[in-house]
Design a protein around this motif. Sequence first.
Motif, PDB file in Angstrom:
ATOM      1  N   THR A  38       0.850  -1.188   0.000  1.00 12.08           N
ATOM      2  CA  THR A  38       0.000   0.000   0.000  1.00 12.08           C
ATOM      3  C   THR A  38       0.886   1.239   0.000  1.00 12.08           C
ATOM      4  O   THR A  38       1.815   1.342   0.801  1.00 12.08           O
ATOM      5  CB  THR A  38      -0.900   0.019   1.261  1.00 12.08           C
ATOM      6  N   ILE A  39       0.597   2.153  -0.901  1.00 15.42           N
ATOM      7  CA  ILE A  39       1.383   3.383  -0.996  1.00 15.42           C
ATOM      8  C   ILE A  39       1.204   4.195   0.280  1.00 15.42           C
ATOM      9  O   ILE A  39       0.085   4.523   0.672  1.00 15.42           O
ATOM     10  CB  ILE A  39       0.949   4.217  -2.219  1.00 15.42           C
ATOM     11  N   THR A  40       2.323   4.485   0.924  1.00 10.84           N
ATOM     12  CA  THR A  40       2.325   5.323   2.119  1.00 10.84           C
ATOM     13  C   THR A  40       3.507   6.281   2.031  1.00 10.84           C
ATOM     14  O   THR A  40       4.511   5.994   1.377  1.00 10.84           O
ATOM     15  CB  THR A  40       2.463   4.484   3.411  1.00 10.84           C
ATOM     16  N   ASN A  41       3.390   7.406   2.688  1.00 14.27           N
ATOM     17  CA  ASN A  41       4.469   8.392   2.710  1.00 14.27           C
ATOM     18  C   ASN A  41       5.455   8.000   3.804  1.00 14.27           C
ATOM     19  O   ASN A  41       5.223   8.253   4.978  1.00 14.27           O
ATOM     20  CB  ASN A  41       3.910   9.794   2.967  1.00 14.27           C
ATOM     21  N   ARG A  42       6.564   7.382   3.400  1.00 13.62           N
ATOM     22  CA  ARG A  42       7.547   6.907   4.372  1.00 13.62           C
ATOM     23  C   ARG A  42       8.662   7.913   4.629  1.00 13.62           C
ATOM     24  O   ARG A  42       9.553   7.626   5.419  1.00 13.62           O
ATOM     25  CB  ARG A  42       8.119   5.577   3.905  1.00 13.62           C
ATOM     26  N   GLU A  43       8.599   9.071   3.970  1.00 17.10           N
ATOM     27  CA  GLU A  43       9.612  10.106   4.185  1.00 17.10           C
ATOM     28  C   GLU A  43       8.940  11.469   4.411  1.00 17.10           C
ATOM     29  O   GLU A  43       9.131  12.401   3.626  1.00 17.10           O
ATOM     30  CB  GLU A  43      10.585  10.179   3.010  1.00 17.10           C
ATOM     31  N   PRO A  44       8.145  11.595   5.467  1.00 12.18           N
ATOM     32  CA  PRO A  44       7.411  12.848   5.678  1.00 12.18           C
ATOM     33  C   PRO A  44       8.306  14.064   5.902  1.00 12.18           C
ATOM     34  O   PRO A  44       7.858  15.200   5.713  1.00 12.18           O
ATOM     35  CB  PRO A  44       6.543  12.559   6.903  1.00 12.18           C
ATOM     36  N   ASP A  45       9.570  13.840   6.257  1.00  9.77           N
ATOM     37  CA  ASP A  45      10.503  14.964   6.401  1.00  9.77           C
ATOM     38  C   ASP A  45      10.905  15.538   5.040  1.00  9.77           C
ATOM     39  O   ASP A  45      11.292  16.698   4.943  1.00  9.77           O
ATOM     40  CB  ASP A  45      11.753  14.543   7.170  1.00  9.77           C
ATOM     41  N   LYS A  46      10.759  14.737   3.970  1.00 10.39           N
ATOM     42  CA  LYS A  46      11.095  15.183   2.617  1.00 10.39           C
ATOM     43  C   LYS A  46       9.858  15.389   1.749  1.00 10.39           C
ATOM     44  O   LYS A  46       9.899  16.138   0.783  1.00 10.39           O
ATOM     45  CB  LYS A  46      11.998  14.153   1.932  1.00 10.39           C
ATOM     46  N   CYS A  47       8.769  14.689   2.081  1.00  9.80           N
ATOM     47  CA  CYS A  47       7.559  14.711   1.259  1.00  9.80           C
ATOM     48  C   CYS A  47       6.371  15.122   2.127  1.00  9.80           C
ATOM     49  O   CYS A  47       5.994  14.401   3.049  1.00  9.80           O
ATOM     50  CB  CYS A  47       7.327  13.330   0.651  1.00  9.80           C
ATOM     51  N   ALA A  48       5.794  16.279   1.820  1.00 12.69           N
ATOM     52  CA  ALA A  48       4.681  16.797   2.620  1.00 12.69           C
ATOM     53  C   ALA A  48       3.356  16.120   2.296  1.00 12.69           C
ATOM     54  O   ALA A  48       2.454  16.088   3.139  1.00 12.69           O
ATOM     55  CB  ALA A  48       4.553  18.311   2.420  1.00 12.69           C
ATOM     56  N   ALA A  49       3.220  15.574   1.074  1.00 14.32           N
ATOM     57  CA  ALA A  49       1.961  14.945   0.663  1.00 14.32           C
ATOM     58  C   ALA A  49       2.205  14.062  -0.553  1.00 14.32           C
ATOM     59  O   ALA A  49       3.107  14.324  -1.342  1.00 14.32           O
ATOM     60  CB  ALA A  49       0.923  16.007   0.324  1.00 14.32           C
ATOM     61  N   LEU A  50       1.370  13.035  -0.702  1.00 16.30           N
ATOM     62  CA  LEU A  50       1.343  12.182  -1.889  1.00 16.30           C
ATOM     63  C   LEU A  50      -0.058  12.249  -2.464  1.00 16.30           C
ATOM     64  O   LEU A  50      -1.036  12.179  -1.711  1.00 16.30           O
ATOM     65  CB  LEU A  50       1.668  10.730  -1.541  1.00 16.30           C
ATOM     66  N   ARG A  51      -0.143  12.351  -3.794  1.00 16.30           N
ATOM     67  CA  ARG A  51      -1.461  12.432  -4.412  1.00 16.30           C
ATOM     68  C   ARG A  51      -1.385  12.019  -5.880  1.00 16.30           C
ATOM     69  O   ARG A  51      -0.388  12.278  -6.549  1.00 16.30           O
ATOM     70  CB  ARG A  51      -1.975  13.864  -4.305  1.00 16.30           C
ATOM     71  N   PHE A  52      -2.444  11.382  -6.355  1.00 11.80           N
ATOM     72  CA  PHE A  52      -2.573  11.094  -7.778  1.00 11.80           C
ATOM     73  C   PHE A  52      -3.204  12.303  -8.469  1.00 11.80           C
ATOM     74  O   PHE A  52      -4.200  12.848  -7.977  1.00 11.80           O
ATOM     75  CB  PHE A  52      -3.450   9.855  -8.012  1.00 11.80           C
ATOM     76  N   TRP A  53      -2.609  12.699  -9.594  1.00 15.28           N
ATOM     77  CA  TRP A  53      -3.082  13.855 -10.369  1.00 15.28           C
ATOM     78  C   TRP A  53      -3.425  13.425 -11.789  1.00 15.28           C
ATOM     79  O   TRP A  53      -2.687  12.632 -12.378  1.00 15.28           O
ATOM     80  CB  TRP A  53      -1.991  14.920 -10.442  1.00 15.28           C
ATOM     81  N   PRO A  54      -4.505  13.982 -12.362  1.00 13.44           N
ATOM     82  CA  PRO A  54      -4.807  13.693 -13.770  1.00 13.44           C
ATOM     83  C   PRO A  54      -3.641  14.148 -14.651  1.00 13.44           C
ATOM     84  O   PRO A  54      -3.084  15.238 -14.441  1.00 13.44           O
ATOM     85  CB  PRO A  54      -6.062  14.529 -14.061  1.00 13.44           C
TER      86      PRO A  54
END
Length: 146
Positions: A98-114
């Motif tokens: 399952t896709i999860t943000n495992r580097e919140p110090d480098k990545c503020a958010a994950l999202r699918f975009w058209p």
Amino acid sequence: MPHTLVVGVHLVLIENGRVLLGRRADTAFAARHWHAPAGHLEAGESVLAGMAREADEELGITVREEDLDLVHTLHRLDADDGAGRLQLFLAPRAYTGTITNREPDKCAALRFWPLDRLPEPIVGYTADALAQIIAGRPLSVVGWPA
């Protein structure tokens, strides 16, 4: 003298016409810009092994090396430091987990975009590469003198 390149690997995860992007945190590179999950190759690592490692480290998903396809190569001359960078964009045919943000110090958010409505601000070469991928072009160069 041989040209030395920095090699980056970028995961192009497209599902239902939407691509996964991460919004970078307040980092030295591209703070608060959207970017494909990516990283640099480590010493002694193949392109496929590096992409599989980055997918696990950043997203918590397992991508088998044999399930990765090279979908675009972008050869970029960095205007900031004059270094040549080879940016490889790889798409997984399959992954587990399952896709999860495992580097919140480098990545503020994950999202699918058209793919036809990418977010702003976005890392310029990421947008360029995605446009080339959509157009079916396997290679582009950016920043080099004509």
